[in-house]
Design a protein around this motif. Structure first.
Motif, mmCIF file in Angstrom:
data_model
loop_
_atom_site.group_PDB
_atom_site.id
_atom_site.type_symbol
_atom_site.label_atom_id
_atom_site.label_comp_id
_atom_site.label_asym_id
_atom_site.label_seq_id
_atom_site.Cartn_x
_atom_site.Cartn_y
_atom_site.Cartn_z
ATOM 1 N N GLU A 146 21.148 4.572 -9.495
ATOM 2 C CA GLU A 146 21.896 3.823 -8.529
ATOM 3 C C GLU A 146 20.304 4.723 -6.958
ATOM 4 O O GLU A 146 20.321 5.519 -6.835
ATOM 5 C CB GLU A 146 23.372 4.500 -8.265
ATOM 6 N N VAL A 147 20.063 3.495 -6.286
ATOM 7 C CA VAL A 147 18.896 4.013 -5.939
ATOM 8 C C VAL A 147 19.367 3.566 -3.931
ATOM 9 O O VAL A 147 20.003 2.650 -3.676
ATOM 10 C CB VAL A 147 18.146 2.862 -5.739
ATOM 11 N N PHE A 148 18.486 4.280 -3.184
ATOM 12 C CA PHE A 148 19.101 4.652 -1.767
ATOM 13 C C PHE A 148 17.718 5.192 -1.233
ATOM 14 O O PHE A 148 16.966 5.791 -1.708
ATOM 15 C CB PHE A 148 19.924 5.777 -1.308
ATOM 16 N N SER A 149 17.297 3.093 -0.848
ATOM 17 C CA SER A 149 15.789 3.139 -0.135
ATOM 18 C C SER A 149 15.888 2.769 1.379
ATOM 19 O O SER A 149 16.382 1.921 2.092
ATOM 20 C CB SER A 149 15.224 1.975 -1.424
ATOM 21 N N ILE A 150 14.179 3.828 2.214
ATOM 22 C CA ILE A 150 15.278 3.435 3.378
ATOM 23 C C ILE A 150 13.233 2.927 3.602
ATOM 24 O O ILE A 150 12.018 3.500 3.055
ATOM 25 C CB ILE A 150 14.808 4.542 3.900
ATOM 26 N N GLU A 151 13.108 1.944 4.408
ATOM 27 C CA GLU A 151 12.116 1.743 4.344
ATOM 28 C C GLU A 151 11.875 1.098 6.103
ATOM 29 O O GLU A 151 13.086 0.722 6.706
ATOM 30 C CB GLU A 151 12.462 -0.187 3.818
ATOM 31 N N ILE A 179 20.839 -7.882 -8.196
ATOM 32 C CA ILE A 179 20.880 -6.074 -8.333
ATOM 33 C C ILE A 179 21.936 -5.413 -7.129
ATOM 34 O O ILE A 179 21.659 -5.135 -6.483
ATOM 35 C CB ILE A 179 19.431 -5.847 -8.355
ATOM 36 N N PRO A 180 23.256 -5.713 -8.272
ATOM 37 C CA PRO A 180 24.306 -3.964 -6.595
ATOM 38 C C PRO A 180 23.798 -2.738 -6.981
ATOM 39 O O PRO A 180 24.910 -2.209 -5.837
ATOM 40 C CB PRO A 180 25.611 -4.600 -8.430
ATOM 41 N N THR A 181 23.340 -1.804 -6.949
ATOM 42 C CA THR A 181 23.084 -1.054 -7.402
ATOM 43 C C THR A 181 21.861 -0.077 -6.492
ATOM 44 O O THR A 181 21.124 1.214 -6.220
ATOM 45 C CB THR A 181 22.212 -0.686 -8.467
ATOM 46 N N VAL A 182 21.647 -1.131 -5.490
ATOM 47 C CA VAL A 182 20.992 -1.029 -4.190
ATOM 48 C C VAL A 182 21.216 -0.381 -2.561
ATOM 49 O O VAL A 182 21.950 -1.682 -3.289
ATOM 50 C CB VAL A 182 19.406 -2.063 -4.331
ATOM 51 N N HIS A 183 20.931 0.411 -2.118
ATOM 52 C CA HIS A 183 21.798 0.793 -0.991
ATOM 53 C C HIS A 183 20.247 0.628 0.241
ATOM 54 O O HIS A 183 19.693 1.842 -0.043
ATOM 55 C CB HIS A 183 22.195 1.312 -0.561
ATOM 56 N N LEU A 184 20.537 -0.398 0.875
ATOM 57 C CA LEU A 184 18.753 -0.484 1.635
ATOM 58 C C LEU A 184 19.181 0.348 2.756
ATOM 59 O O LEU A 184 20.289 -0.396 3.871
ATOM 60 C CB LEU A 184 18.047 -1.578 1.823
ATOM 61 N N ARG A 185 18.651 0.617 3.724
ATOM 62 C CA ARG A 185 18.560 1.299 5.520
ATOM 63 C C ARG A 185 17.322 0.894 5.981
ATOM 64 O O ARG A 185 15.563 1.699 5.759
ATOM 65 C CB ARG A 185 19.050 2.569 5.425
ATOM 66 N N LEU A 186 16.772 0.599 7.199
ATOM 67 C CA LEU A 186 15.939 0.105 7.817
ATOM 68 C C LEU A 186 15.619 1.807 9.507
ATOM 69 O O LEU A 186 16.748 2.082 9.349
ATOM 70 C CB LEU A 186 15.667 -0.803 8.837
ATOM 71 N N GLY A 187 15.042 2.672 9.090
ATOM 72 C CA GLY A 187 14.455 3.634 9.537
ATOM 73 C C GLY A 187 13.154 4.531 9.085
ATOM 74 O O GLY A 187 13.003 4.408 8.192
ATOM 75 N N ASP A 188 13.479 5.787 9.951
ATOM 76 C CA ASP A 188 11.774 6.721 8.734
ATOM 77 C C ASP A 188 13.004 7.773 8.187
ATOM 78 O O ASP A 188 13.902 8.622 8.456
ATOM 79 C CB ASP A 188 12.340 7.655 10.353
ATOM 80 N N GLY A 189 12.060 7.203 7.142
ATOM 81 C CA GLY A 189 12.771 8.064 5.715
ATOM 82 C C GLY A 189 12.402 9.713 5.888
ATOM 83 O O GLY A 189 12.739 10.333 4.938
ATOM 84 N N SER A 190 11.567 10.099 6.985
ATOM 85 C CA SER A 190 11.395 11.385 6.484
ATOM 86 C C SER A 190 11.683 12.629 6.667
ATOM 87 O O SER A 190 12.233 13.412 6.024
ATOM 88 C CB SER A 190 10.276 11.820 7.693
ATOM 89 N N CYS A 191 13.194 12.096 7.504
ATOM 90 C CA CYS A 191 14.719 13.104 7.295
ATOM 91 C C CYS A 191 15.180 12.945 6.231
ATOM 92 O O CYS A 191 16.689 13.515 6.391
ATOM 93 C CB CYS A 191 14.964 13.280 8.562
ATOM 94 N N GLY A 192 14.875 12.047 5.256
ATOM 95 C CA GLY A 192 15.834 11.804 3.991
ATOM 96 C C GLY A 192 17.170 10.404 4.257
ATOM 97 O O GLY A 192 17.220 10.255 5.636
ATOM 98 N N TRP A 193 18.161 11.091 3.717
ATOM 99 C CA TRP A 193 19.412 10.377 4.232
ATOM 100 C C TRP A 193 20.831 11.652 3.863
ATOM 101 O O TRP A 193 21.302 11.210 3.265
ATOM 102 C CB TRP A 193 19.865 8.978 3.604
#
Length: 232
Positions: free
Chosen positions: A114-119, A137-151
């Motif tokens: 299950e993938v949590f991906s930030i771009e 692909i149902p197991t991907v969660h995308l987020r727009l933002g600065d990924g340096s601080c994680g999620w």
């Protein structure tokens, strides 16, 4: 995985499965031994993750531009990263810092994660979202933002993977890992030499493993609006 096997690509034309098989043979010859990684890379259509003009080069052993000053990593480095993750355990929840083309994102999913991906680049985020939806692909969660601080609000994760080079491991991200989790990242020194590093986190300390040289674009902070195109 079945959804990936049903994918057709009317826009880009016919790319033979044998082309992916040749890529896999090259990866095997280069020392990639994890059969799950090789199987996933044989099935995920890499040519869908690059511009139509570059589709014929998608399976070559090179990185390719994807716009906004970013690249899709060459197949060998992607395979090395995937193999390192699987060798370190069986991560179920993976935080990816830098969605990019979403090729590696799709491979994580194909491997059952299950993938949590930030771009940070809106144009890439939108393109990735549209393509992954098309691939069902149902197991991907995308987020727009600065990924340096994680999620942080969706932590903890079994693994955190950077797709851009940073000068050092970022301590806050260790605390978004479960004990026994790992942080995988390209790390750049003051001379801009890069090494792929794997950090295993025990809940208090991290054990470092050097996986060899690599070359990635640098991790940048902030976000980029779709209208602010910064290069092909």
């Amino acid at each position: 995985m079945a959804a990936l096997l049903r994918v057709v690509n009317p826009e880009v034309g016919m790319i033979s499965p044998r082309t992916r098989e040749r890529m896999v043979a090259t990866l095997r010859a280069a020392g990639i031994e994890n059969e799950r990684v090789l199987t996933a890379m044989a099935q995920v259509p890499r040519h869908l993750f690059v511009a139509e003009a570059l589709a014929s080069r998608a399976y070559e052993p090179v990185s390719l531009p994807i716009g906004w000053g970013q690249t899709i990593s060459q197949p060998l480095i992607v395979a090395r990263m995937l193999a390192a993750l699987l060798d370190s355990g069986e991560p179920q929840r993976v935080l990816e810092i830098g969605t990019g083309s979403a090729y590696q994102t799709a491979l994580f999913a194909a491997l059952g994660m299950e993938v949590f991906s930030i771009e940070r680049v809106e144009g890439l985020h939108i393109a990735a979202k549209e393509l992954l939806q098309r691939l069902q692909i149902p197991t991907v969660h995308l987020r727009l933002g600065d990924g340096s601080c994680g999620w942080e609000e969706l932590a903890p994760f079994n693994a955190v993977v950077f797709t851009a080079a940073v000068p050092c491991a970022l301590p806050p991200l260790f605390h978004q890992l479960v004990p026994g989790g790992c942080l995988l990242m390209p790390q750049a020194d003051v001379a801009d030499e890069q090494r792929l590093k794997l950090y295993r986190w025990n809940g208090q300390d991290a054990e470092e493993e050097d996986l060899g040289g690599c070359r990635f674009v640098p991790l940048l902070s902030g976000t980029v609006n779709q209208k602010d195109h910064i290069g092909a």
